[in-house]
Design a protein around this motif. Structure first.
Motif, PDB file in Angstrom:
ATOM      1  N   LEU A 209      13.391  66.557  57.810  1.00 23.38           N
ATOM      2  CA  LEU A 209      12.466  66.298  56.723  1.00 23.38           C
ATOM      3  C   LEU A 209      11.230  65.552  57.217  1.00 23.38           C
ATOM      4  O   LEU A 209      11.324  64.580  57.968  1.00 23.38           O
ATOM      5  N   ARG A 210      10.068  66.023  56.773  1.00 25.70           N
ATOM      6  CA  ARG A 210       8.813  65.337  57.080  1.00 25.70           C
ATOM      7  C   ARG A 210       8.593  64.226  56.060  1.00 25.70           C
ATOM      8  O   ARG A 210       8.613  64.455  54.860  1.00 25.70           O
ATOM      9  N   ILE A 211       8.399  63.004  56.547  1.00 32.23           N
ATOM     10  CA  ILE A 211       8.206  61.845  55.674  1.00 32.23           C
ATOM     11  C   ILE A 211       6.758  61.376  55.783  1.00 32.23           C
ATOM     12  O   ILE A 211       6.163  61.392  56.866  1.00 32.23           O
ATOM     13  N   SER A 212       6.199  60.966  54.667  1.00 30.99           N
ATOM     14  CA  SER A 212       4.820  60.490  54.651  1.00 30.99           C
ATOM     15  C   SER A 212       4.594  59.419  55.712  1.00 30.99           C
ATOM     16  O   SER A 212       5.366  58.460  55.802  1.00 30.99           O
ATOM     17  N   PRO A 213       3.543  59.549  56.521  1.00 26.27           N
ATOM     18  CA  PRO A 213       3.266  58.522  57.544  1.00 26.27           C
ATOM     19  C   PRO A 213       2.862  57.186  56.932  1.00 26.27           C
ATOM     20  O   PRO A 213       2.805  56.179  57.640  1.00 26.27           O
ATOM     21  N   TYR A 214       2.584  57.177  55.624  1.00 30.55           N
ATOM     22  CA  TYR A 214       2.171  55.939  54.964  1.00 30.55           C
ATOM     23  C   TYR A 214       3.353  55.184  54.357  1.00 30.55           C
ATOM     24  O   TYR A 214       3.172  54.082  53.846  1.00 30.55           O
ATOM     25  N   LYS A 215       4.539  55.765  54.408  1.00 30.73           N
ATOM     26  CA  LYS A 215       5.703  55.056  53.894  1.00 30.73           C
ATOM     27  C   LYS A 215       6.083  53.933  54.852  1.00 30.73           C
ATOM     28  O   LYS A 215       5.776  53.975  56.054  1.00 30.73           O
ATOM     29  N   GLY A 216       6.768  52.933  54.317  1.00 31.29           N
ATOM     30  CA  GLY A 216       7.042  51.728  55.089  1.00 31.29           C
ATOM     31  C   GLY A 216       7.751  51.953  56.401  1.00 31.29           C
ATOM     32  O   GLY A 216       7.395  51.360  57.424  1.00 31.29           O
ATOM     33  N   LEU A 217       8.751  52.835  56.410  1.00 32.67           N
ATOM     34  CA  LEU A 217       9.513  53.063  57.637  1.00 32.67           C
ATOM     35  C   LEU A 217       8.632  53.663  58.720  1.00 32.67           C
ATOM     36  O   LEU A 217       8.649  53.206  59.874  1.00 32.67           O
ATOM     37  N   GLN A 218       7.868  54.684  58.369  1.00 32.11           N
ATOM     38  CA  GLN A 218       7.014  55.336  59.354  1.00 32.11           C
ATOM     39  C   GLN A 218       5.948  54.377  59.877  1.00 32.11           C
ATOM     40  O   GLN A 218       5.622  54.377  61.067  1.00 32.11           O
ATOM     41  N   SER A 219       5.398  53.555  59.006  1.00 38.16           N
ATOM     42  CA  SER A 219       4.395  52.568  59.437  1.00 38.16           C
ATOM     43  C   SER A 219       4.998  51.549  60.393  1.00 38.16           C
ATOM     44  O   SER A 219       4.406  51.202  61.424  1.00 38.16           O
ATOM     45  N   ALA A 220       6.199  51.073  60.052  1.00 33.85           N
ATOM     46  CA  ALA A 220       6.843  50.062  60.898  1.00 33.85           C
ATOM     47  C   ALA A 220       7.199  50.609  62.268  1.00 33.85           C
ATOM     48  O   ALA A 220       7.125  49.887  63.271  1.00 33.85           O
ATOM     49  N   LEU A 221       7.576  51.884  62.326  1.00 36.81           N
ATOM     50  CA  LEU A 221       7.981  52.479  63.602  1.00 36.81           C
ATOM     51  C   LEU A 221       6.798  52.773  64.515  1.00 36.81           C
ATOM     52  O   LEU A 221       6.994  53.099  65.693  1.00 36.81           O
ATOM     53  N   ARG A 222       5.577  52.683  63.996  1.00 41.44           N
ATOM     54  CA  ARG A 222       4.399  52.900  64.845  1.00 41.44           C
ATOM     55  C   ARG A 222       4.010  51.647  65.626  1.00 41.44           C
ATOM     56  O   ARG A 222       3.153  51.706  66.509  1.00 41.44           O
ATOM     57  N   PHE A 223       4.623  50.523  65.319  1.00 36.75           N
ATOM     58  CA  PHE A 223       4.319  49.291  66.059  1.00 36.75           C
ATOM     59  C   PHE A 223       4.898  49.369  67.474  1.00 36.75           C
ATOM     60  O   PHE A 223       5.962  49.948  67.682  1.00 36.75           O
ATOM     61  N   PRO A 224       4.206  48.796  68.458  1.00 31.77           N
ATOM     62  CA  PRO A 224       4.737  48.789  69.829  1.00 31.77           C
ATOM     63  C   PRO A 224       6.111  48.119  69.884  1.00 31.77           C
ATOM     64  O   PRO A 224       6.307  47.038  69.330  1.00 31.77           O
ATOM     65  N   GLY A 225       7.036  48.780  70.532  1.00 32.94           N
ATOM     66  CA  GLY A 225       8.372  48.229  70.679  1.00 32.94           C
ATOM     67  C   GLY A 225       9.308  48.530  69.526  1.00 32.94           C
ATOM     68  O   GLY A 225      10.477  48.141  69.564  1.00 32.94           O
ATOM     69  N   ALA A 226       8.824  49.217  68.496  1.00 32.42           N
ATOM     70  CA  ALA A 226       9.680  49.551  67.349  1.00 32.42           C
ATOM     71  C   ALA A 226      10.708  50.601  67.746  1.00 32.42           C
ATOM     72  O   ALA A 226      10.401  51.543  68.480  1.00 32.42           O
ATOM     73  N   VAL A 227      11.930  50.451  67.220  1.00 33.77           N
ATOM     74  CA  VAL A 227      13.018  51.361  67.570  1.00 33.77           C
ATOM     75  C   VAL A 227      13.829  51.695  66.317  1.00 33.77           C
ATOM     76  O   VAL A 227      14.305  50.785  65.632  1.00 33.77           O
ATOM     77  N   PRO A 228      14.004  52.997  66.001  1.00 38.36           N
ATOM     78  CA  PRO A 228      14.935  53.346  64.923  1.00 38.36           C
ATOM     79  C   PRO A 228      16.362  53.133  65.397  1.00 38.36           C
ATOM     80  O   PRO A 228      16.704  53.467  66.537  1.00 38.36           O
ATOM     81  N   LEU A 229      17.215  52.592  64.546  1.00 41.15           N
ATOM     82  CA  LEU A 229      18.577  52.275  64.956  1.00 41.15           C
ATOM     83  C   LEU A 229      19.606  53.266  64.420  1.00 41.15           C
ATOM     84  O   LEU A 229      20.289  53.918  65.181  1.00 41.15           O
ATOM     85  N   LYS A 230      19.718  53.402  63.108  1.00 42.56           N
ATOM     86  CA  LYS A 230      20.729  54.289  62.555  1.00 42.56           C
ATOM     87  C   LYS A 230      20.327  54.711  61.146  1.00 42.56           C
ATOM     88  O   LYS A 230      19.713  53.949  60.411  1.00 42.56           O
ATOM     89  N   THR A 231      20.728  55.940  60.772  1.00 42.31           N
ATOM     90  CA  THR A 231      20.466  56.467  59.431  1.00 42.31           C
ATOM     91  C   THR A 231      21.785  56.696  58.711  1.00 42.31           C
ATOM     92  O   THR A 231      22.732  57.254  59.278  1.00 42.31           O
ATOM     93  N   TYR A 232      21.858  56.262  57.466  1.00 40.21           N
ATOM     94  CA  TYR A 232      23.047  56.414  56.624  1.00 40.21           C
ATOM     95  C   TYR A 232      22.663  57.240  55.395  1.00 40.21           C
ATOM     96  O   TYR A 232      21.625  56.988  54.783  1.00 40.21           O
ATOM     97  N   VAL A 233      23.491  58.213  55.032  1.00 40.05           N
ATOM     98  CA  VAL A 233      23.166  59.077  53.903  1.00 40.05           C
ATOM     99  C   VAL A 233      24.204  58.924  52.794  1.00 40.05           C
ATOM    100  O   VAL A 233      25.374  58.634  53.051  1.00 40.05           O
ATOM    101  N   SER A 234      23.748  59.125  51.558  1.00 41.39           N
ATOM    102  CA  SER A 234      24.618  59.115  50.382  1.00 41.39           C
ATOM    103  C   SER A 234      23.865  59.806  49.262  1.00 41.39           C
ATOM    104  O   SER A 234      22.648  59.986  49.350  1.00 41.39           O
ATOM    105  N   PRO A 235      24.565  60.224  48.197  1.00 41.50           N
ATOM    106  CA  PRO A 235      23.844  60.810  47.064  1.00 41.50           C
ATOM    107  C   PRO A 235      22.899  59.822  46.411  1.00 41.50           C
ATOM    108  O   PRO A 235      21.961  60.210  45.724  1.00 41.50           O
ATOM    109  N   PHE A 236      23.148  58.535  46.631  1.00 41.47           N
ATOM    110  CA  PHE A 236      22.361  57.483  45.987  1.00 41.47           C
ATOM    111  C   PHE A 236      21.047  57.243  46.716  1.00 41.47           C
ATOM    112  O   PHE A 236      19.994  57.122  46.097  1.00 41.47           O
ATOM    113  N   ALA A 237      21.116  57.159  48.040  1.00 44.04           N
ATOM    114  CA  ALA A 237      19.914  56.831  48.810  1.00 44.04           C
ATOM    115  C   ALA A 237      20.163  57.078  50.290  1.00 44.04           C
ATOM    116  O   ALA A 237      21.300  57.152  50.736  1.00 44.04           O
TER     117      ALA A 237
END
Length: 805
Positions: A209-237
């Motif tokens: 899925l393509r996520i808006s680059p202006y959403k908080g997660l995408q913005s935070a991951l553009r910082f130097p040294g930022a690292v995604p850790l883990k994704t959890y899925v559910s019908p809720f969120a």
């Protein structure tokens, strides 16, 4: 299996896939586009159905029962293909503020995503046109399949991300193609299914899925040294954990605090609602908690029992513990967050969710409980300030919600509301106005004596006390603000010179606005003349973030730098979409006229029945949208509400349609009038039913929704096949056009329902739905008893007419 038996099965399978796709799209939109847009997804589906009717009117040769297998195959291909294409469309609500071309992207979304529903419409409309005398059975198969798809997808979403679930959904219509097709069609269906499974297993990134680059997660991951850790899925969120320098979560931290913050790990809900988990093993570093504006209630009130609502990463829980609170109860509305922190971040977070932790909407959890608290702590904040769509519902901050909170405070208890300051001032002013309305309804005659407000450079803490603030309380507030360089906005007896001292603003708008709203003499005049709508919000109109006033359009336009796109983000995107969709619908409505030029002249009664299908489209959609929005409150999640309401409404409607197939008295015009009466009864009883459901477990609430909606749904499934049955006798060639008319008005009605609800509330939308069914009753009484205009042989000859190529 005979063709007669295959048709209902094929219809059911295609409906399962279509409705599952609708629910998945609400999750996809929530993650990628900031908001679930449920009303728009339903409108898109109806557009596809309407377009299928137009296609059948233009080319009657498509109406062959043996084509159902091919249409099912097309649906199986269209579902993943439409998602992949839509995923490349550069629509981003954040860009509405400066890019007018985003409106064209919305139109492109409508066209691309309507294609699968167009294929489903071909299946269902063809079956109706060819076998109109079995319309009750076929309509029942359609709605039952839709209901199964609505609920079944929640199970799938509990184990798969939405983009992965789409691949599985596409296999269902391919099964329908295999059931109804010949050897060649079966081979193609197996080939397509194999390709889908290959992509699912070997190439998962292909559907990412393509996520808006202006959403908080995408913005935070553009910082130097930022690292995604883990994704959890559910019908809720969807919950993502990440490490980033952007995660510095200390809202409104005093400028007098100079020490470093402890280590924090980011939490993102649906890619946008950012909070943080704070490390608790750093001892002295947690001293910053005492320098937050949100620490004030813990210095002001008793701390024997504390309730923290929506603690997310747990910052306010740590604040409560820092000040030595006795019992800290946590109620988090997102159960996925609690599971994530308990499972993978338990020790890091200091075991904050080990005991006295509950999930659910705070007001629902409180309802029906006799528990009372010294402090109720509510936060609207994540790691960064953000606004919300004006059309986004929020049941946490309505008059009814605040009354519930107040009812659970001890005699000297305090409630704290913490939020970011987002100029121009409007969110905090609406909070204040809504809170005052709740206090007055609870018998507090002088709210100003019970309130105190402080602000920092970027956040505000509003505190209401069950009893009037004492001189000692006021002294504590003044000392707290002075030591931390926070500005006082209000306390009983404040003067203008005491405000706007440390974080100076050009004009002290907050002091002026708060003092005006707190003054009974000036409140109405100030709120009426204010640039934005800051009137209190209720459960019937839960659009907390809708602030626009039509009569102040030009003033707001100038204030926002003459950028008209601001209005789209604030809520006017809905009428903008309505205009686009209305033009598309008009084209679809007019297309069948080209086919009618060479067809035999239709009867007066046949043409007179066409408005009946328009009224049914409006009535059904008004009721469906209003019920979805109202059921969000007890079920606490839009996806659950969409799935449950669609399932209960469609399954019961399908059952009603099947009953009407075998029980002729149910096909009486009086059924539409009875539906109107039941809608009125439902609208009156919904608030009480919602309150009764609120404290119950989710499975019980879902069952109660089914019980509540089923009587209405049973009857709502009867008028449409009844009209088709009559039209099949009077003028069969009008059936595809009736399908188009019903579909087009069903396209417009969901958008119109939201527009009306923002102005008048969802009860008014339900009343309009009842009115539509009442008018449908009148129409059927006038034109529903007509006799066929031709003999059977003439009717057969007319059905074989073809428009010129």
């Amino acid at each position: 299996m005979t063709t007669e038996r295959k048709t209902p099965l094929v219809i059911s399978l295609c409906s399962v896939a279509s409705l599952a796709y609708e629910v998945v799209l609400t999750r996809i939109f929530s993650i990628s586009l900031w908001y679930h847009f449920a009303f728009m997804i339903i409108s898109i589906a109806m557009l596809g159905f309407a377009a299928s009717g137009a296609a059948l009117s233009l080319n009657p040769g498509l109406k062959k029962i043996e084509h159902l297998g091919s249409y099912s195959l097309l649906l199986g291909i269209a579902i993943p293909l439409s998602y992949l294409l839509a995923n490349q469309v550069p629509f981003d609500p954040a860009r509405l503020a400066w890019d007018w071309e985003q409106l064209l992207s919305i139109l492109l979304y409508y066209i691309i995503l309507a294609v699968p529903f167009f294929c489903t419409g071909l299946v269902i409309a063809t079956a109706f046109a060819v076998e109109s005398q079995r319309s009750g059975l076929l309509y029942g198969a359609d709605l039952l399949g839709a209901g199964i798809g609505s609920l079944g997808i929640l199970l799938l979403l509990s184990i798969l991300a939405p983009d992965r679930a789409i691949v599985i959904i596409s296999l269902i219509p391919l099964c329908a193609a295999w059931v109804s097709g010949g050897v060649k069609l079966r081979a193609v269906a197996v080939l397509c299914a194999s390709l889908c499974l290959f992509l699912f297993i070997e190439q998962p990134e292909f559907t990412q899925l393509r996520i808006s680059p202006y959403k908080g997660l995408q913005s935070a991951l553009r910082f130097p040294g930022a690292v995604p850790l883990k994704t959890y899925v559910s019908p809720f969120a969807q919950v993502d954990t990440f490490s980033s320098p952007a995660v510095r979560f200390a809202p409104g931290l005093s400028l007098s605090y100079l020490d470093p913050l402890p280590l924090q790990t980011g939490l993102a809900v649906d890619g946008g609602d950012i909070s943080a988990i704070t490390a608790t093993d750093t001892g002295k570093a947690l001293a910053f908690l005492e320098y937050l504006p949100s620490a004030l209630p813990y210095m002001l009130g008793k701390k024997g029992r504390v309730l923290v609502l929506d603690p997310k990463g747990g910052l306010q829980v740590l604040v409560a513990q820092r000040f030595g609170s006795g019992e800290v109860v946590k109620v988090e509305s997102n159960p996925a967050l609690v599971r994530v922190i308990r499972s993978d971040w338990r020790e890091f977070a200091g075991n904050i969710y080990d005991d006295r932790t509950f999930t659910g909407l705070g007001r629902s959890w409180l309802k029906g409980r006799g528990e009372q608290f010294d402090i109720i702590d509510i936060s609207l904040m994540g790691t960064e300030p953000s606004g919300s769509f004006g059309i986004a519902e929020d049941y946490r901050f309505t008059v009814e919600a605040f009354k519930e909170y107040l009812d659970h405070l001890r005699p000297d208890g305090v409630m704290s509301v913490n939020l970011y300051l987002i100029p121009p001032p409007r969110i905090e002013l609406r909070i204040l106005a809504t809170l005052i309305a709740a206090m007055e309804e609870r018998g507090i005659r002088e709210p100003a004596r019970h309130l105190t407000v402080v602000r920092s450079w970027g956040s505000l803490c509003l505190i209401v006390k069950q009893s009037p603030l004492t001189p000692a309380d006021i002294g504590t507030v003044r000392e707290f603000a002075e030591k931390r360089w926070f500005d006082l906005v209000h306390y009983p007896g404040i003067t203008a010179t005491e405000s706007n001292v440390y974080v100076k603003m050009r004009s002290d708008d907050y002091f002026e606005a708060f003092s005006s709203i707190l003054s009974p003499e000036r409140r109405k005049r100030f709120m009426a003349g204010y640039l934005f709508d800051i009137e209190p919000v209720s459960d019937d109109r839960p659009f907390f973030h809708y602030f626009l006033k039509l009569d102040r359009f030009s003033a707001v336009y100038r204030l926002m730098g003459e950028k008209w796109q601001f209005f789209l983000e604030e809520g006017y995107i809905v009428p903008a979409v309505f205009v686009q969709v209305a033009l598309l619908s008009l084209v679809l409505l007019l297309l069948p006229l080209t086919a009618r030029k060479t067809a035999p002249k239709s009867s007066t009664s046949g043409r007179g029945l066409l408005p009946y299908f328009a009224l049914l489209g409006c009535g059904f959609m008004f009721v469906e949208i209003a019920l979805i929005q109202k059921i969000i409150l007890p079920l606490e999640n839009p996806s659950y509400a969409v799935a449950t309401v669609l399932a209960s409404l469609l399954v019961s409607s399908g059952a009603g349609s099947l009953l009407s197939h075998h029980c002729a008295p149910l096909r009486s015009p009086a059924t539409a009038a009875l539906i109107a009466l039941l809608i009125v009864i439902c609208s009156v009883s919904l608030p009480a039913a919602s309150g009764a459901m609120a404290p119950l477990a989710l499975p019980v609430k879902i069952c109660m929704v089914f019980i509540l909606i089923t009587p209405l749904g049973l009857l709502m499934g009867i008028p449409f096949p009844t009209g088709l049955r009559i039209l099949g006798i009077v003028d069969p060639l009008l059936i595809p056009w009736a399908w188009v008319i019903n579909g087009c008005f069903s396209v417009l009605a969901p958008i119109l329902a939201i527009m009306l609800a923002t102005a008048f509330g969802f009860t008014a939308v339900l009343m309009l739905g009842a009115g539509a069914y009442l008018l449908a009753f009148v129409n059927l009484r006038l034109f529903g008893e007509a006799k066929p205009i031709t003999s059977l042989s003439a009717l057969r000859r007319s059905s074989e007419q073809r428009p010129p190529e």
